[in-house]
Design a protein around this motif. Structure first.
Motif, PDB file in Angstrom:
ATOM      1  N   ARG A  36     -40.295  14.540 -34.731  1.00 22.97           N
ATOM      2  CA  ARG A  36     -41.436  13.621 -34.755  1.00 22.97           C
ATOM      3  C   ARG A  36     -42.111  13.580 -33.393  1.00 22.97           C
ATOM      4  O   ARG A  36     -41.431  13.586 -32.375  1.00 22.97           O
ATOM      5  CB  ARG A  36     -40.950  12.211 -35.136  1.00 22.97           C
ATOM      6  N   LYS A  37     -43.403  13.511 -33.397  1.00 29.57           N
ATOM      7  CA  LYS A  37     -44.172  13.406 -32.167  1.00 29.57           C
ATOM      8  C   LYS A  37     -45.001  12.143 -32.185  1.00 29.57           C
ATOM      9  O   LYS A  37     -45.335  11.629 -33.233  1.00 29.57           O
ATOM     10  CB  LYS A  37     -45.110  14.599 -31.983  1.00 29.57           C
ATOM     11  N   PHE A  38     -45.325  11.617 -31.013  1.00 25.97           N
ATOM     12  CA  PHE A  38     -46.255  10.504 -30.945  1.00 25.97           C
ATOM     13  C   PHE A  38     -46.829  10.443 -29.548  1.00 25.97           C
ATOM     14  O   PHE A  38     -46.395  11.150 -28.651  1.00 25.97           O
ATOM     15  CB  PHE A  38     -45.610   9.171 -31.337  1.00 25.97           C
ATOM     16  N   SER A  39     -47.821   9.549 -29.337  1.00 23.89           N
ATOM     17  CA  SER A  39     -48.518   9.536 -28.050  1.00 23.89           C
ATOM     18  C   SER A  39     -48.534   8.139 -27.440  1.00 23.89           C
ATOM     19  O   SER A  39     -48.505   7.148 -28.142  1.00 23.89           O
ATOM     20  CB  SER A  39     -49.956  10.026 -28.217  1.00 23.89           C
ATOM     21  N   LEU A  40     -48.577   8.122 -26.114  1.00 26.75           N
ATOM     22  CA  LEU A  40     -48.731   6.883 -25.373  1.00 26.75           C
ATOM     23  C   LEU A  40     -49.749   7.107 -24.266  1.00 26.75           C
ATOM     24  O   LEU A  40     -49.689   8.090 -23.558  1.00 26.75           O
ATOM     25  CB  LEU A  40     -47.386   6.449 -24.759  1.00 26.75           C
ATOM     26  N   SER A  78     -53.478   7.845 -35.707  1.00 33.10           N
ATOM     27  CA  SER A  78     -52.119   8.236 -35.356  1.00 33.10           C
ATOM     28  C   SER A  78     -51.647   9.243 -36.388  1.00 33.10           C
ATOM     29  O   SER A  78     -51.955   9.101 -37.577  1.00 33.10           O
ATOM     30  CB  SER A  78     -51.190   7.014 -35.343  1.00 33.10           C
ATOM     31  N   THR A  79     -50.908  10.278 -35.948  1.00 31.13           N
ATOM     32  CA  THR A  79     -50.433  11.308 -36.872  1.00 31.13           C
ATOM     33  C   THR A  79     -48.966  11.602 -36.633  1.00 31.13           C
ATOM     34  O   THR A  79     -48.418  11.334 -35.558  1.00 31.13           O
ATOM     35  CB  THR A  79     -51.231  12.616 -36.714  1.00 31.13           C
ATOM     36  N   MET A  80     -48.330  12.175 -37.637  1.00 36.23           N
ATOM     37  CA  MET A  80     -46.942  12.594 -37.537  1.00 36.23           C
ATOM     38  C   MET A  80     -46.742  13.818 -38.414  1.00 36.23           C
ATOM     39  O   MET A  80     -47.157  13.830 -39.567  1.00 36.23           O
ATOM     40  CB  MET A  80     -46.013  11.468 -37.989  1.00 36.23           C
ATOM     41  N   GLY A  81     -46.114  14.880 -37.858  1.00 38.82           N
ATOM     42  CA  GLY A  81     -45.831  16.078 -38.619  1.00 38.82           C
ATOM     43  C   GLY A  81     -44.467  16.617 -38.256  1.00 38.82           C
ATOM     44  O   GLY A  81     -44.006  16.480 -37.127  1.00 38.82           O
ATOM     45  N   SER A 113     -44.830  14.144 -43.445  1.00 40.47           N
ATOM     46  CA  SER A 113     -45.978  14.011 -42.559  1.00 40.47           C
ATOM     47  C   SER A 113     -46.893  12.912 -43.091  1.00 40.47           C
ATOM     48  O   SER A 113     -47.167  12.854 -44.283  1.00 40.47           O
ATOM     49  CB  SER A 113     -46.762  15.330 -42.479  1.00 40.47           C
ATOM     50  N   ASN A 114     -47.371  12.035 -42.198  1.00 39.20           N
ATOM     51  CA  ASN A 114     -48.324  11.020 -42.607  1.00 39.20           C
ATOM     52  C   ASN A 114     -49.207  10.642 -41.430  1.00 39.20           C
ATOM     53  O   ASN A 114     -49.054  11.159 -40.324  1.00 39.20           O
ATOM     54  CB  ASN A 114     -47.624   9.791 -43.212  1.00 39.20           C
ATOM     55  N   ALA A 115     -50.155   9.736 -41.686  1.00 40.86           N
ATOM     56  CA  ALA A 115     -51.135   9.370 -40.663  1.00 40.86           C
ATOM     57  C   ALA A 115     -51.600   7.945 -40.916  1.00 40.86           C
ATOM     58  O   ALA A 115     -51.464   7.407 -42.024  1.00 40.86           O
ATOM     59  CB  ALA A 115     -52.326  10.330 -40.677  1.00 40.86           C
ATOM     60  N   SER A 116     -52.162   7.319 -39.874  1.00 45.86           N
ATOM     61  CA  SER A 116     -52.693   5.962 -39.973  1.00 45.86           C
ATOM     62  C   SER A 116     -53.970   5.864 -39.158  1.00 45.86           C
ATOM     63  O   SER A 116     -54.215   6.668 -38.253  1.00 45.86           O
ATOM     64  CB  SER A 116     -51.681   4.926 -39.474  1.00 45.86           C
ATOM     65  N   ALA A 117     -54.776   4.853 -39.488  1.00 43.96           N
ATOM     66  CA  ALA A 117     -56.020   4.592 -38.758  1.00 43.96           C
ATOM     67  C   ALA A 117     -56.208   3.093 -38.624  1.00 43.96           C
ATOM     68  O   ALA A 117     -55.882   2.319 -39.536  1.00 43.96           O
ATOM     69  CB  ALA A 117     -57.215   5.206 -39.487  1.00 43.96           C
ATOM     70  N   ILE A 118     -56.712   2.668 -37.479  1.00 42.55           N
ATOM     71  CA  ILE A 118     -57.107   1.275 -37.259  1.00 42.55           C
ATOM     72  C   ILE A 118     -58.629   1.209 -37.378  1.00 42.55           C
ATOM     73  O   ILE A 118     -59.338   2.039 -36.797  1.00 42.55           O
ATOM     74  CB  ILE A 118     -56.650   0.769 -35.883  1.00 42.55           C
ATOM     75  N   LEU A 119     -59.131   0.217 -38.126  1.00 38.79           N
ATOM     76  CA  LEU A 119     -60.562   0.059 -38.340  1.00 38.79           C
ATOM     77  C   LEU A 119     -61.143  -0.982 -37.376  1.00 38.79           C
ATOM     78  O   LEU A 119     -60.418  -1.688 -36.672  1.00 38.79           O
ATOM     79  CB  LEU A 119     -60.834  -0.349 -39.788  1.00 38.79           C
ATOM     80  N   THR A 120     -62.459  -1.063 -37.366  1.00 40.05           N
ATOM     81  CA  THR A 120     -63.137  -1.970 -36.443  1.00 40.05           C
ATOM     82  C   THR A 120     -62.760  -3.427 -36.676  1.00 40.05           C
ATOM     83  O   THR A 120     -62.853  -4.251 -35.767  1.00 40.05           O
ATOM     84  CB  THR A 120     -64.653  -1.821 -36.568  1.00 40.05           C
ATOM     85  N   ASP A 121     -62.363  -3.782 -37.901  1.00 40.92           N
ATOM     86  CA  ASP A 121     -61.967  -5.166 -38.167  1.00 40.92           C
ATOM     87  C   ASP A 121     -60.500  -5.427 -37.821  1.00 40.92           C
ATOM     88  O   ASP A 121     -59.977  -6.503 -38.099  1.00 40.92           O
ATOM     89  CB  ASP A 121     -62.222  -5.535 -39.625  1.00 40.92           C
TER      90      ASP A 121
END
Length: 833
Positions: free
Chosen positions: A36-40, A357-360, A367-375
């Motif tokens: 798993r990878k991720f970012s900071l 955000s992504t994960m592969g 593998s999956n992904a997420s997004a934060i919206l303006t609200d």
């Protein structure tokens, strides 16, 4: 180096480059290990010594650096990189370090850490450092820290970079140094991948503030020919192009260049030209670039041989491998050409995205992904094993969904193996999924199928990170937005200034608001034809919180008009086509006597007319989230013609005319037929009257006709208009009651009368009596030469005076009058002697 929105700001000396990291934790549920990878991202830290968790021991490690203390800010810790997650593990950034929990992350480096516990390391003068952790065989973690050109590590040998890192469970320096002349303070971003079960090896990458990219690791050669493990190799970029941003995925490298283009390399590289992946070990320009908006790409991510590009319009372009539905396009088929997250989904293309955000993994799974919206809300998609993104057994999830139990005001999210934690702006960590090895940090190993939250330890409330807001607006739309991530405190005050990418009215600054009164109402009119960016720079006072921006993209409203289609149509007819101008999407509606045939979202649209009356056809055009409306009123009816009084004609006439007063429905043609009439079909309709020719002189009455008028544009024809023209009888000028008279000289002639009166024609006649001395031939026609008119004698009879001394001939001129005048005057004669 151009600015990366939400990551890099060069507007002042106090805003410095951020660091982004990719971290790895392995996973073994009895079958295999997962990667798993991720970012900071770290923007600024404290000027005084800063405590950061980077190890599995409580004893602080002092890492010295050479950065200017004036550039340090304790509160700006990376607006969109607060949490990192991996299989059964997570790290949360706090004011004074990291809080860490999960698989083999206890202080001995081998046990599991069940509580989210702060770990501290002294950092003097410099905010540039990176933290990375990963695994290799049998869940053995390997963690590394870099600062001032030195790499510190703990854990399994060969876990991340090379065989000479370390196999120790306590921290120690390695022989892996940064390239000559490069210090940690020169680093703009770090990312990398790890090693799993001797199948794949990892590589590490970093970019400098000047846009140079370096890689190292046992698998570095798959993205850069000639790269080695143990030393950094510079990645070859096209001449004159430097790095704006880069992302590392599973055995893949994605780069955004200063030319605005994307470049990629790796053992499964997609070029966006509808072809399968290829093994390319030199950074290569993608043949087809994503069709980004005028604002360009804000951020890139890389997954399992897949690419994500966050567009400034708030959408996500995706390309590449997609077995687990991690591209969010309602399919598991790999995308060989650029697509957008949400395309093909019931909710349509996902919009208003500010963070991704992504994960592969290495074996085409999870593998999956997420997004934060303006609200501030969350959307997730992809592999959902162990409820890693939402409740239920559905997996994969092919379209973006709101995860069960997720809230709003989310600052940062990280997709990890079996868990997908997020941090909210009330300083809580929220988790869902498989809580093996204490990955949630709540002191248990109880799984969750819905998000639940707890406070983050070691995070004092005086220092928080506020996320930038992205807002989409339209020309003329009143903005009424709240700075919803302000944090209330006694005496807190926020000032904001406003700048625009296009000349126009901008509210005067500075403007001041408080957390209890954080609504801003402004209206911008965009007549430029392209998006305009309005930026609100928000600064807290006192400086307990980080500065952030509200970026409003004001799109022009689309042009709306209905360019063709008739304004008058026939009743109960089908297939009228209307076309709207402009681009975007279309939504048609109709009221009145008409219906839309087929799709009401197509352009052009087809309309069927109903009964006589009107209908109003409207269309709403939506482009870049902005709408315009226009409509067209259409008359439903046949053309008509209103005739005047029809004429009478004389016997023997060869033509007549039909007068009319008004028409409706804009007829421009006429047709006429009838017995004895020369037929005409779709002749040009003249101004009243309409001429009609007869096939032979009129001999009998009436002459019946049928008339129609037509609008040649719509093809509509009137109902039949029937009429009759009266033919007058032939003119009879009458006969004299008696013949010539013989009288004695000086005698009195008898009254001259007509035994048969004049008749025919219009039925009216005039009479004029004449005389001529002597016995002469009765005149005919209208020639009165040689005759003397008898004044006042205009009746149908005449009584000659007595006393004649010679013969005299009398004649009467009979003239048929009236309308029409059906005959010329003619003379009748009677003589007296």
């Amino acid at each position: 180096m151009p600015k990366i929105t939400n990551q890099i700001d060069l507007s002042s000396a106090r805003k410095t480059y951020c660091l982004s990291l990719k971290s790895l934790i392995g996973h073994d549920d009895g079958n295999s290990n997962w990667l798993r990878k991720f970012s900071l991202s770290l923007f600024r830290t404290i000027a005084a010594p800063l405590f950061l968790l980077i190890g599995f021991v409580f004893t602080p490690i002092e890492i010295w650096s050479q950065c200017d203390p004036a550039t340090i800010d304790r509160c700006d810790v990376g607006k969109n990189s607060i949490v990192q997650a991996a299989y059964h593990s997570q790290i949360v950034k706090t004011f004074n370090g990291y809080s860490i929990t999960g698989q083999k992350l206890a202080s001995d480096g081998t046990s599991s850490q069940l509580n989210l516990t702060p770990y501290l390391v002294h950092l003097i003068h410099c905010r540039q450092m990176y933290f990375r952790y990963g695994v290799r065989l049998r869940k053995n973690p390997g963690s590394i820290l870099g600062s001032n050109g030195v790499i510190y590590a703990v854990g399994a040998e060969n876990a991340v970079i090379s065989t000479n890192v370390t196999s120790s469970t306590s921290w120690g320096a390695t022989t892996l140094n940064l390239p000559a002349g490069v210090t940690v303070c020169d680093v703009a971003k770090w990312e990398g991948t790890g090693n799993v079960e001797n199948i794949d090896n990892g590589f590490l990458a970093f970019s400098t503030n000047s846009g140079v990219l370096y890689v190292t690791g046992q698998d570095a050669s798959i993205v850069q020919t000639g790269a080695a493990s143990g030393t950094f190799t510079q990645v070859t970029m096209p001449l004159g192009i430097t790095v704006v941003d880069f992302a590392v995925g599973y055995r893949t490298l994605l780069v955004l260049g200063t030319d605005g283009n994307l470049y990629a390399s790796g053992d499964r590289t997609f070029l966006g030209n509808n072809t399968a992946s290829s093994s390319i070990s030199v950074l290569t320009l993608l043949v087809t670039q994503p069709p980004v908006s005028a604002g360009g790409i804000l951020r890139i991510e890389a997954g399992e041989s897949s690419y994500y590009a966050l567009d400034s319009d708030g959408t996500i372009h995706v390309l590449g491998f997609n077995q687990d539905g991690s591209l969010g396009v309602n399919s598991t088929a790999e995308q060989r050409s650029w697509n957008k997250v949400g395309n093909g989904c019931p909710g349509g293309v996902l919009t208003n995205v500010v963070s991704i955000s992504t994960m592969g993994t290495n074996n085409n799974d999870r593998s999956n992904a997420s997004a934060i919206l303006t609200d501030g809300t969350l959307r997730s998609w992809g592999e959902n094993d162990n409820n890693s993104i939402t409740s239920g057994n559905t997996s994969p999830i092919l379209c973006p969904i709101i995860p069960a139990g997720s809230g709003a005001n989310i600052l940062s999210v990280s997709n990890g193996g079996h868990i997908s934690p997020y941090v909210s702006n009330n300083l809580q960590i929220c988790n869902i999924g498989h809580n093996a090895n204490g990955g949630f940090g709540d002191g248990t190993t109880n799984d969750r199928s819905s998000y639940s939250c707890e406070p983050i330890p070691g995070n004092p409330p005086v220092c928080v990170t506020l996320a930038d807001q992205l807002i989409m607006s339209c020309s003329g739309m009143a903005l009424n937005f709240s700075l919803n991530n302000l944090i209330a405190g006694s005496g807190d005050l926020y000032a904001y200034t406003v700048t625009s990418s296009s000349p126009g009215n901008v509210p005067p600054g500075p403007n001041r608001i408080t957390p209890s009164n954080a609504n801003i109402t402004d209206t911008y009119v965009n007549a430029t034809g392209s998006p305009v960016t309005i930026t609100y720079d928000v600064t807290p006072s006192p400086a307990n919180y980080s500065q952030f921006k509200v970026i409003v993209t004001v799109n022009p409203n689309p042009t709306c008009s209905i360019s063709n289609g008739p304004t008058s149509v026939c009743p109960n007819t089908n297939g009228y086509v209307y076309t709207a101008t402009g681009g975007g999407t279309y939504l048609w509606s109709i009221t009145g006597n008409g219906t839309i045939s087929g799709s009401n979202t197509a352009n052009p649209v087809t309309v069927n007319a109903g009964s006589t009356g009107t209908f109003n056809l409207s269309v709403t055009i939506t482009l870049n989230g902005c709408t315009s409306n226009c409509s067209q009123m259409v008359t439903v009816g046949q053309p008509t013609i209103n005739l005047s009084t029809l004429p009478t004609i004389c016997r023997g006439a060869t033509s007549f005319t039909i007068p009319y007063t008004t028409t409706t429905g804009s007829p421009n043609q006429y047709s006429i037929s009838g017995t004895g009439i020369v037929s005409v079909t779709n002749a040009i309709l003249p101004v009243s009257p309409i001429p009609v020719n007869l096939t032979a002189p009129a001999s009998s009455s009436p002459i019946n006709f049928t008339l129609t008028v037509r609008n040649s544009t719509t093809g509509c024809t009137s109902v039949n208009v029937n009429g009759s023209v009266t033919v007058l009888p032939a003119v009879n000028y009458g006969t004299v009651a008696s013949g010539n008279q013989t009288i004695c000289q000086g005698g009195d002639p008898s009254n001259i009368t007509l035994s048969t009166g004049a008749s025919g024609g219009a039925g009216t006649f005039t009479y004029q009596w004449y005389f001529q001395n002597g016995l002469v031939t009765c005149p005919t026609g209208t020639n009165t030469t040689g005759w003397t008119m008898i004044s006042g004698e205009t009746g149908s009879s005449y009584d000659p005076p007595s006393g004649l001394t010679g013969s005299r001939t009398y004649a009467v001129l009979v003239d048929a009058t009236g309308s029409p005048d059906c005959g010329a005057a003619t003379g009748l004669l009677i003589a007296a002697r």
